[in-house]
Write a protein that holds these residues in place. Structure first.
Motif, PDB file in Angstrom:
ATOM      1  N   ARG A   1      -1.736  -3.232  -5.245  1.00  0.00           N
ATOM      2  CA  ARG A   1      -1.882  -1.982  -4.483  1.00  0.00           C
ATOM      3  C   ARG A   1      -3.291  -1.414  -4.632  1.00  0.00           C
ATOM      4  O   ARG A   1      -3.911  -0.999  -3.654  1.00  0.00           O
ATOM      5  N   GLU A   2      -3.792  -1.404  -5.850  1.00  0.00           N
ATOM      6  CA  GLU A   2      -5.125  -0.863  -6.096  1.00  0.00           C
ATOM      7  C   GLU A   2      -6.195  -1.707  -5.407  1.00  0.00           C
ATOM      8  O   GLU A   2      -7.149  -1.172  -4.840  1.00  0.00           O
ATOM      9  N   THR A   3      -6.018  -3.019  -5.444  1.00  0.00           N
ATOM     10  CA  THR A   3      -6.973  -3.918  -4.778  1.00  0.00           C
ATOM     11  C   THR A   3      -6.976  -3.686  -3.268  1.00  0.00           C
ATOM     12  O   THR A   3      -8.034  -3.562  -2.654  1.00  0.00           O
ATOM     13  N   LEU A   4      -5.775  -3.616  -2.679  1.00  0.00           N
ATOM     14  CA  LEU A   4      -5.681  -3.375  -1.237  1.00  0.00           C
ATOM     15  C   LEU A   4      -6.255  -2.012  -0.869  1.00  0.00           C
ATOM     16  O   LEU A   4      -6.950  -1.877   0.143  1.00  0.00           O
ATOM     17  N   ARG A   5      -5.965  -1.002  -1.677  1.00  0.00           N
ATOM     18  CA  ARG A   5      -6.487   0.341  -1.403  1.00  0.00           C
ATOM     19  C   ARG A   5      -8.014   0.336  -1.428  1.00  0.00           C
ATOM     20  O   ARG A   5      -8.653   0.914  -0.539  1.00  0.00           O
ATOM     21  N   ALA A   6      -8.601  -0.327  -2.403  1.00  0.00           N
ATOM     22  CA  ALA A   6     -10.066  -0.388  -2.497  1.00  0.00           C
ATOM     23  C   ALA A   6     -10.651  -1.096  -1.270  1.00  0.00           C
ATOM     24  O   ALA A   6     -11.651  -0.648  -0.704  1.00  0.00           O
ATOM     25  N   GLU A   7     -10.008  -2.194  -0.849  1.00  0.00           N
ATOM     26  CA  GLU A   7     -10.486  -2.916   0.332  1.00  0.00           C
ATOM     27  C   GLU A   7     -10.369  -2.065   1.589  1.00  0.00           C
ATOM     28  O   GLU A   7     -11.287  -2.027   2.419  1.00  0.00           O
ATOM     29  N   ARG A   8      -9.257  -1.375   1.736  1.00  0.00           N
ATOM     30  CA  ARG A   8      -9.054  -0.545   2.936  1.00  0.00           C
ATOM     31  C   ARG A   8      -9.984   0.658   2.938  1.00  0.00           C
ATOM     32  O   ARG A   8     -10.454   1.080   3.996  1.00  0.00           O
ATOM     33  N   ARG A   9     -10.246   1.219   1.766  1.00  0.00           N
ATOM     34  CA  ARG A   9     -11.185   2.349   1.695  1.00  0.00           C
ATOM     35  C   ARG A   9     -12.571   1.902   2.153  1.00  0.00           C
ATOM     36  O   ARG A   9     -13.231   2.594   2.925  1.00  0.00           O
ATOM     37  N   GLU A  10     -12.995   0.733   1.674  1.00  0.00           N
ATOM     38  CA  GLU A  10     -14.306   0.222   2.068  1.00  0.00           C
ATOM     39  C   GLU A  10     -14.349  -0.033   3.569  1.00  0.00           C
ATOM     40  O   GLU A  10     -15.316   0.324   4.240  1.00  0.00           O
ATOM     41  N   SER A  11     -13.289  -0.616   4.107  1.00  0.00           N
ATOM     42  CA  SER A  11     -13.214  -0.850   5.555  1.00  0.00           C
ATOM     43  C   SER A  11     -13.233   0.465   6.323  1.00  0.00           C
ATOM     44  O   SER A  11     -13.848   0.555   7.386  1.00  0.00           O
ATOM     45  N   PHE A  12     -12.558   1.475   5.801  1.00  0.00           N
ATOM     46  CA  PHE A  12     -12.537   2.783   6.454  1.00  0.00           C
ATOM     47  C   PHE A  12     -13.958   3.322   6.600  1.00  0.00           C
ATOM     48  O   PHE A  12     -14.354   3.774   7.671  1.00  0.00           O
ATOM     49  N   PHE A  13     -14.725   3.265   5.517  1.00  0.00           N
ATOM     50  CA  PHE A  13     -16.091   3.773   5.591  1.00  0.00           C
ATOM     51  C   PHE A  13     -16.956   2.928   6.520  1.00  0.00           C
ATOM     52  O   PHE A  13     -17.717   3.458   7.327  1.00  0.00           O
ATOM     53  N   THR A  14     -16.808   1.618   6.437  1.00  0.00           N
ATOM     54  CA  THR A  14     -17.607   0.722   7.269  1.00  0.00           C
ATOM     55  C   THR A  14     -17.225   0.815   8.745  1.00  0.00           C
ATOM     56  O   THR A  14     -18.091   0.884   9.616  1.00  0.00           O
ATOM     57  N   ASP A  15     -15.923   0.828   9.014  1.00  0.00           N
ATOM     58  CA  ASP A  15     -15.440   0.762  10.399  1.00  0.00           C
ATOM     59  C   ASP A  15     -15.303   2.119  11.080  1.00  0.00           C
ATOM     60  O   ASP A  15     -15.349   2.198  12.304  1.00  0.00           O
ATOM     61  N   VAL A  16     -15.105   3.175  10.304  1.00  0.00           N
ATOM     62  CA  VAL A  16     -14.848   4.490  10.889  1.00  0.00           C
ATOM     63  C   VAL A  16     -15.986   5.465  10.612  1.00  0.00           C
ATOM     64  O   VAL A  16     -16.593   6.018  11.536  1.00  0.00           O
TER      65      VAL A  16
ATOM     66  N   LEU B   1       0.819  -1.222   0.000  1.00  0.00           N
ATOM     67  CA  LEU B   1       0.000   0.000   0.000  1.00  0.00           C
ATOM     68  C   LEU B   1       0.848   1.266   0.000  1.00  0.00           C
ATOM     69  O   LEU B   1       0.533   2.234  -0.688  1.00  0.00           O
ATOM     70  N   SER B   2       1.918   1.265   0.770  1.00  0.00           N
ATOM     71  CA  SER B   2       2.754   2.464   0.880  1.00  0.00           C
ATOM     72  C   SER B   2       3.648   2.655  -0.333  1.00  0.00           C
ATOM     73  O   SER B   2       4.223   3.723  -0.511  1.00  0.00           O
ATOM     74  N   GLY B   3       3.772   1.613  -1.154  1.00  0.00           N
ATOM     75  CA  GLY B   3       4.660   1.700  -2.310  1.00  0.00           C
ATOM     76  C   GLY B   3       6.066   1.207  -2.018  1.00  0.00           C
ATOM     77  O   GLY B   3       6.925   1.214  -2.891  1.00  0.00           O
ATOM     78  N   ALA B   4       6.315   0.783  -0.774  1.00  0.00           N
ATOM     79  CA  ALA B   4       7.633   0.230  -0.436  1.00  0.00           C
ATOM     80  C   ALA B   4       7.895  -1.040  -1.243  1.00  0.00           C
ATOM     81  O   ALA B   4       9.040  -1.350  -1.565  1.00  0.00           O
ATOM     82  N   LEU B   5       6.825  -1.775  -1.557  1.00  0.00           N
ATOM     83  CA  LEU B   5       6.901  -2.916  -2.466  1.00  0.00           C
ATOM     84  C   LEU B   5       6.049  -2.589  -3.687  1.00  0.00           C
ATOM     85  O   LEU B   5       4.862  -2.283  -3.549  1.00  0.00           O
ATOM     86  N   GLN B   6       6.658  -2.661  -4.855  1.00  0.00           N
ATOM     87  CA  GLN B   6       5.981  -2.333  -6.102  1.00  0.00           C
ATOM     88  C   GLN B   6       5.501  -3.598  -6.809  1.00  0.00           C
ATOM     89  O   GLN B   6       6.014  -4.693  -6.554  1.00  0.00           O
ATOM     90  N   ALA B   7       4.565  -3.438  -7.744  1.00  0.00           N
ATOM     91  CA  ALA B   7       4.102  -4.554  -8.561  1.00  0.00           C
ATOM     92  C   ALA B   7       5.294  -5.199  -9.257  1.00  0.00           C
ATOM     93  O   ALA B   7       6.206  -4.507  -9.717  1.00  0.00           O
ATOM     94  N   GLU B   8       5.277  -6.508  -9.281  1.00  0.00           N
ATOM     95  CA  GLU B   8       6.314  -7.337  -9.909  1.00  0.00           C
ATOM     96  C   GLU B   8       7.635  -7.359  -9.131  1.00  0.00           C
ATOM     97  O   GLU B   8       8.602  -7.960  -9.580  1.00  0.00           O
ATOM     98  N   GLU B   9       7.681  -6.709  -7.967  1.00  0.00           N
ATOM     99  CA  GLU B   9       8.897  -6.742  -7.152  1.00  0.00           C
ATOM    100  C   GLU B   9       8.935  -8.024  -6.341  1.00  0.00           C
ATOM    101  O   GLU B   9       7.924  -8.461  -5.791  1.00  0.00           O
ATOM    102  N   GLN B  10      10.114  -8.625  -6.263  1.00  0.00           N
ATOM    103  CA  GLN B  10      10.270  -9.855  -5.496  1.00  0.00           C
ATOM    104  C   GLN B  10      10.291  -9.537  -4.009  1.00  0.00           C
ATOM    105  O   GLN B  10      10.867  -8.537  -3.581  1.00  0.00           O
ATOM    106  N   VAL B  11       9.637 -10.377  -3.218  1.00  0.00           N
ATOM    107  CA  VAL B  11       9.650 -10.241  -1.766  1.00  0.00           C
ATOM    108  C   VAL B  11      10.599 -11.285  -1.189  1.00  0.00           C
ATOM    109  O   VAL B  11      10.970 -12.248  -1.866  1.00  0.00           O
TER     110      VAL B  11
END
Length: 129
Positions: free
Chosen positions: A76-91, A21-31
């Motif tokens: 990143r986009e998938t996680l952001r969408a999930e967290r945004r939905e949680s933000f509205f639901t939970d906060v 989410l923060s961009g510290a790990l980018q798409a296609e980057e190895q973990v």
């Protein structure tokens, strides 16, 4: 680093999600591999593997056979969408429910949010740069 109340594998998965989410790990980057995680953080490799399996199931990571684990395109986009939905639901939803009980108008909440946002990000004054 991992000292929360949740199981260790959940904390590892959350850390990787946060890094994506923060961009510290980018798409296609190895973990790091499960072995690297186990060695670095002195944990059981099975614990790291469980975290990685969860992230693969969610589509955050994918495995390249014989190479390792990588951040999935669009994670990143998938996680952001999930967290945004949680933000509205939970906060936001509980705030609005409490405001309704207290007789606070939505416009008043919006005005307060705008006021705080202006303090966080002041707009340049005329004639200044």
């Amino acid at each position: 680093m991992f000292d929360g109340r949740e199981p260790l594998y959940v904390q590892i998965a959350d850390q990787i999600r946060d890094d994506v989410l923060s961009g510290a790990l980018q798409a296609e980057e190895q973990v790091m591999s499960t072995t690297q995680y186990a060695t670095t953080f002195r944990i059981n490799p099975a614990t790291a593997a469980k975290a990685f399996a969860e992230l693969v199931d969610e589509g955050v990571l994918y495995k390249r056979r014989g190479v390792g684990m990588f951040v999935a395109p669009g994670a990143r986009e998938t996680l952001r969408a999930e967290r945004r939905e949680s933000f509205f639901t939970d906060v936001v939803d509980p705030v609005l429910a409490q405001a309704r009980v207290l007789g606070i108008d939505v416009d008043e909440i919006v005005a307060r949010l705008r006021e705080h946002a202006a303090h966080d990000h002041p707009t340049p004054q005329a004639g200044t740069r």
